[in-house]
Motif scaffolding. Structure first.
Motif, PDB file in Angstrom:
ATOM      1  N   UNK A 131       0.849  -1.390  -0.047  1.00 13.70           N
ATOM      2  CA  UNK A 131       0.190  -0.008  -0.100  1.00 13.70           C
ATOM      3  C   UNK A 131       0.750   1.207   0.108  1.00 13.70           C
ATOM      4  N   UNK A 132       0.323   2.389  -0.690  1.00 14.06           N
ATOM      5  CA  UNK A 132       1.003   3.412  -0.967  1.00 14.06           C
ATOM      6  C   UNK A 132       1.610   4.227   0.343  1.00 14.06           C
ATOM      7  N   UNK A 133       0.916   4.233   1.410  1.00  9.78           N
ATOM      8  CA  UNK A 133       1.212   4.855   2.716  1.00  9.78           C
ATOM      9  C   UNK A 133       2.330   4.843   3.145  1.00  9.78           C
ATOM     10  N   UNK A 134       2.886   3.538   3.143  1.00  4.79           N
ATOM     11  CA  UNK A 134       4.337   3.476   3.657  1.00  4.79           C
ATOM     12  C   UNK A 134       5.369   4.031   2.855  1.00  4.79           C
ATOM     13  N   UNK A 135       5.050   3.721   1.340  1.00  4.40           N
ATOM     14  CA  UNK A 135       6.011   4.440   0.308  1.00  4.40           C
ATOM     15  C   UNK A 135       6.141   5.875   0.437  1.00  4.40           C
ATOM     16  N   UNK A 136       4.817   6.450   0.787  1.00  2.00           N
ATOM     17  CA  UNK A 136       4.805   7.938   0.927  1.00  2.00           C
ATOM     18  C   UNK A 136       5.478   8.272   2.182  1.00  2.00           C
ATOM     19  N   UNK A 137       5.551   7.670   3.188  1.00  2.00           N
ATOM     20  CA  UNK A 137       6.172   7.941   4.250  1.00  2.00           C
ATOM     21  C   UNK A 137       7.713   7.965   4.123  1.00  2.00           C
ATOM     22  N   UNK A 167      12.701  -1.842  -4.635  1.00  2.00           N
ATOM     23  CA  UNK A 167      13.372  -2.963  -5.354  1.00  2.00           C
ATOM     24  C   UNK A 167      12.990  -4.056  -4.284  1.00  2.00           C
ATOM     25  N   UNK A 168      12.543  -5.250  -4.811  1.00  2.00           N
ATOM     26  CA  UNK A 168      12.157  -6.247  -3.956  1.00  2.00           C
ATOM     27  C   UNK A 168      11.935  -7.671  -4.775  1.00  2.00           C
ATOM     28  N   UNK A 169      11.494  -8.940  -4.076  1.00  2.00           N
ATOM     29  CA  UNK A 169      11.599  -9.982  -4.737  1.00  2.00           C
ATOM     30  C   UNK A 169      10.190 -10.517  -5.158  1.00  2.00           C
ATOM     31  N   UNK A 170       9.555  -9.919  -4.576  1.00  2.00           N
ATOM     32  CA  UNK A 170       7.808 -10.107  -4.675  1.00  2.00           C
ATOM     33  C   UNK A 170       7.038  -9.127  -5.100  1.00  2.00           C
ATOM     34  N   UNK A 171       6.594  -9.334  -6.315  1.00  2.00           N
ATOM     35  CA  UNK A 171       5.820  -8.116  -6.989  1.00  2.00           C
ATOM     36  C   UNK A 171       4.511  -7.911  -6.058  1.00  2.00           C
ATOM     37  N   UNK A 172       3.903  -9.173  -5.596  1.00  2.00           N
ATOM     38  CA  UNK A 172       2.457  -8.887  -5.014  1.00  2.00           C
ATOM     39  C   UNK A 172       2.791  -8.395  -3.585  1.00  2.00           C
ATOM     40  N   UNK A 173       3.907  -8.699  -2.877  1.00  2.00           N
ATOM     41  CA  UNK A 173       3.977  -8.066  -1.227  1.00  2.00           C
ATOM     42  C   UNK A 173       4.893  -6.935  -1.393  1.00  2.00           C
ATOM     43  N   UNK A 174       5.343  -6.614  -2.632  1.00  2.00           N
ATOM     44  CA  UNK A 174       6.469  -5.547  -2.467  1.00  2.00           C
ATOM     45  C   UNK A 174       5.672  -4.042  -2.822  1.00  2.00           C
ATOM     46  N   UNK A 175       4.952  -4.230  -4.290  1.00  2.00           N
ATOM     47  CA  UNK A 175       4.695  -2.935  -4.783  1.00  2.00           C
ATOM     48  C   UNK A 175       3.121  -3.126  -5.234  1.00  2.00           C
ATOM     49  N   UNK A 176       2.873  -4.589  -5.580  1.00  2.00           N
ATOM     50  CA  UNK A 176       1.351  -4.462  -6.459  1.00  2.00           C
ATOM     51  C   UNK A 176       0.074  -4.670  -5.613  1.00  2.00           C
ATOM     52  N   UNK A 177      -0.705  -3.757  -5.642  1.00  2.00           N
ATOM     53  CA  UNK A 177      -2.028  -3.905  -5.153  1.00  2.00           C
ATOM     54  C   UNK A 177      -2.906  -4.279  -5.931  1.00  2.00           C
ATOM     55  N   UNK A 178      -3.854  -5.342  -5.552  1.00  2.00           N
ATOM     56  CA  UNK A 178      -4.634  -6.038  -6.397  1.00  2.00           C
ATOM     57  C   UNK A 178      -6.075  -5.250  -6.127  1.00  2.00           C
TER      58      UNK A 178
END
Length: 195
Positions: A163-169, A184-195
């Motif tokens: 979720x974007x809130x943690x990135x905005x912080x 940069x991460x290893x898992x699209x769904x847990x690192x950046x992708x909100x479904x």
């Protein structure tokens, strides 16, 4: 196009080979089992633990300390072999934690990469999901505070990745516009992708 101001990294299996540290810890647990519960099948006890762990790695309502919660998962795994010993279960968890943290070190090249990014004028941050106690122990084990400008643990925030809130912080702490950052991460769904 905005200039790059910050690079944020995931921790587990991105900067540290967490699965390798976990294997070392599981092997140490098997050695304890062979010594203290020789009638059990160490591989199957560890498998039973991992099955319970994967469904609920910590108390979902937060009433039980995470270490005790995991000791109870070991206890259930032991009971499948008629071993009724909560102290052994607690010792297995203590062994697991100790050995995993000893093995929890940066993957080869991580420190040099982070220093190079910082030398280029970039802020470098670490954003990790998970239980606060567990993730803080990992961060301490690899001395993350000595390397990163920004460190955020999802379990301490209202919403964790993706979720974007943690990135905005993180961007606010790094002093950069979100358009000037990458994750940069290893898992699209847990690192950046909100479904």
């Amino acid at each position: 196009m905005a200039r790059l101001g910050a690079v944020f990294f995931d921790l587990d299996d991105t900067l540290v080979l967490t699965h390798a540290a976990t294997k070392i810890a599981n092997d140490a647990v098997k050695a304890v089992l062979a010594n203290r519960a020789p009638s059990s099948n160490a591989d199957e006890v560890v498998s039973a633990f991992l099955e319970g762990f994967s469904s609920s790695p910590w108390d979902p309502v937060g009433q039980v300390d995470v270490t005790e919660w995991r000791a109870r998962i070991w206890h259930v795994a032991l009971q499948k072999w008629s071993v009724q010993d909560i102290e052994l279960a607690r010792d297995l968890q203590a062994c697991f934690d100790r050995e995993r943290m000893l093995a929890f070190q940066w993957a080869e090249g991580v420190e040099a990469l982070v220093r190079e990014l910082q030398n280029q004028g970039l802020k470098v941050g670490l954003i990790t999901n998970g239980h606060t106690v567990v993730q803080r122990a990992k961060l301490e084990a690899c001395k993350a505070q000595e390397l990163f400008n920004v460190i955020l643990v999802g379990g301490e925030e209202p919403r964790e990745k993706p979720y974007k809130e943690i990135f905005l912080k993180a961007c606010e702490l790094a002093g950069c516009d979100p358009r000037e950052s990458v994750m940069v991460g290893d898992n699209l769904s847990t690192d950046i992708q909100v479904v």
